[in-house]
Design an enzyme around this catalytic site. Structure first.
Site, PDB file in Angstrom:
ATOM      1  N   GLY A  53     -18.224  19.744 -38.433  1.00 33.12           N
ATOM      2  CA  GLY A  53     -17.711  20.484 -37.639  1.00 33.12           C
ATOM      3  C   GLY A  53     -18.553  20.904 -36.545  1.00 33.12           C
ATOM      4  O   GLY A  53     -19.672  20.426 -36.333  1.00 33.12           O
ATOM      5  N   CYS A  54     -18.082  21.857 -35.580  1.00 32.53           N
ATOM      6  CA  CYS A  54     -18.896  22.601 -34.493  1.00 32.53           C
ATOM      7  C   CYS A  54     -20.260  22.855 -35.168  1.00 32.53           C
ATOM      8  O   CYS A  54     -20.338  23.618 -36.058  1.00 32.53           O
ATOM      9  CB  CYS A  54     -18.387  23.594 -33.863  1.00 32.53           C
ATOM     10  SG  CYS A  54     -19.183  24.433 -32.920  1.00 32.53           S
ATOM     11  N   PHE A  55     -21.434  22.425 -34.299  1.00 30.46           N
ATOM     12  CA  PHE A  55     -22.713  22.806 -34.928  1.00 30.46           C
ATOM     13  C   PHE A  55     -23.082  24.151 -34.685  1.00 30.46           C
ATOM     14  O   PHE A  55     -24.083  24.728 -35.241  1.00 30.46           O
ATOM     15  CB  PHE A  55     -23.814  21.686 -34.326  1.00 30.46           C
ATOM     16  CG  PHE A  55     -23.714  21.466 -33.019  1.00 30.46           C
ATOM     17  CD1 PHE A  55     -23.133  22.421 -31.862  1.00 30.46           C
ATOM     18  CD2 PHE A  55     -24.372  20.143 -32.611  1.00 30.46           C
ATOM     19  CE1 PHE A  55     -23.245  21.889 -30.493  1.00 30.46           C
ATOM     20  CE2 PHE A  55     -24.033  19.673 -31.124  1.00 30.46           C
ATOM     21  CZ  PHE A  55     -23.506  20.705 -30.220  1.00 30.46           C
TER      22      PHE A  55
END
Length: 219
Positions: A53-55
């Site tokens: 997912g979002c880093f």
């Protein structure tokens, strides 16, 4: 989901949308066993590359793990030519948002990093999505850096599946591919932008869940 830094008025509107979204929720760690097999420690720093997912949130969690010396946000799975945020966001580059974790294996093992990854850093049962984000760039994937990491990752996925640690099957893939650092404004985004609506809604609860579940591992 395009996660730009927004003007104050727009950020307020986004915050309202996020907090009233049916997807918004308090994060919690899933209690899972430690891996039965692990990579043997060395005296040299090691590297792990993980996508989930979002880093921003992934980076924030692993930056707080004892033994981790550096975390870089970036892209893995595609080519160097397409490793930019604008291109990756089109979902046509094969890249996943990922992090490169440099760690001291004498302090924290690869298997322990995987335990944090599966337990609290992301949800390994959602295909091509995490929280409010959708697309293959948000997939759950491990990019082993050597044969030993690959064997440990595969064994742990099988172990968690057999233990029925989750109500749904694990969809995490073991992949190959280089890692390319993301743009400077994405690095250490959690610490630089603590009041960003996305950080407040999704990543601060995740960091809090990590510290609550793994206090002995938190810096």
């Amino acid at each position: 989901m395009i996660k730009y830094v927004l003007p104050l008025a727009a950020a307020g509107a986004l915050a309202a949308a996020i907090f009233t979204s049916p997807f918004a929720h308090a994060e919690r760690a899933v209690p899972i066993p430690a891996p039965a097999h692990d990579v043997q420690p060395t005296v040299k720093p090691n590297v792990a590359v993980l996508a989930g997912g979002c880093f921003w949130g992934m980076e924030a969690v692993f930056e707080r793990v004892k033994g981790v010396t550096n975390v870089t946000a970036g892209y893995a799975g595609g080519t160097a030519a397409t490793a930019t945020y604008d291109q990756v966001s089109t979902e046509g580059t094969r890249h996943a948002e990922a992090i490169r974790v440099t760690y001291d294996p004498r302090v924290v093992s690869y298997g322990t990093l995987l335990r944090i990854y599966f337990s609290v850093a992301h949800d390994p049962t959602t295909l091509d999505r995490q929280g409010p984000d959708r697309g293959t760039s948000y997939r759950s994937a491990i990019f082993p850096q050597n044969a030993a990491q690959r064997a440990v990752a595969a064994a742990y996925i099988a172990q968690l599946g057999q233990a029925k640690a989750y109500p749904r099957p694990i969809v995490t893939k073991i992949e190959t591919g280089g890692f390319y650092p993301a743009e400077a404004y994405h690095q250490h985004f959690f610490d630089k932008n603590p009041n960003h609506p996305y950080i407040v809604a999704w990543d601060k609860p995740k960091v809090a869940a990590f510290k609550a579940a793994f206090p002995a591992l938190a810096k």
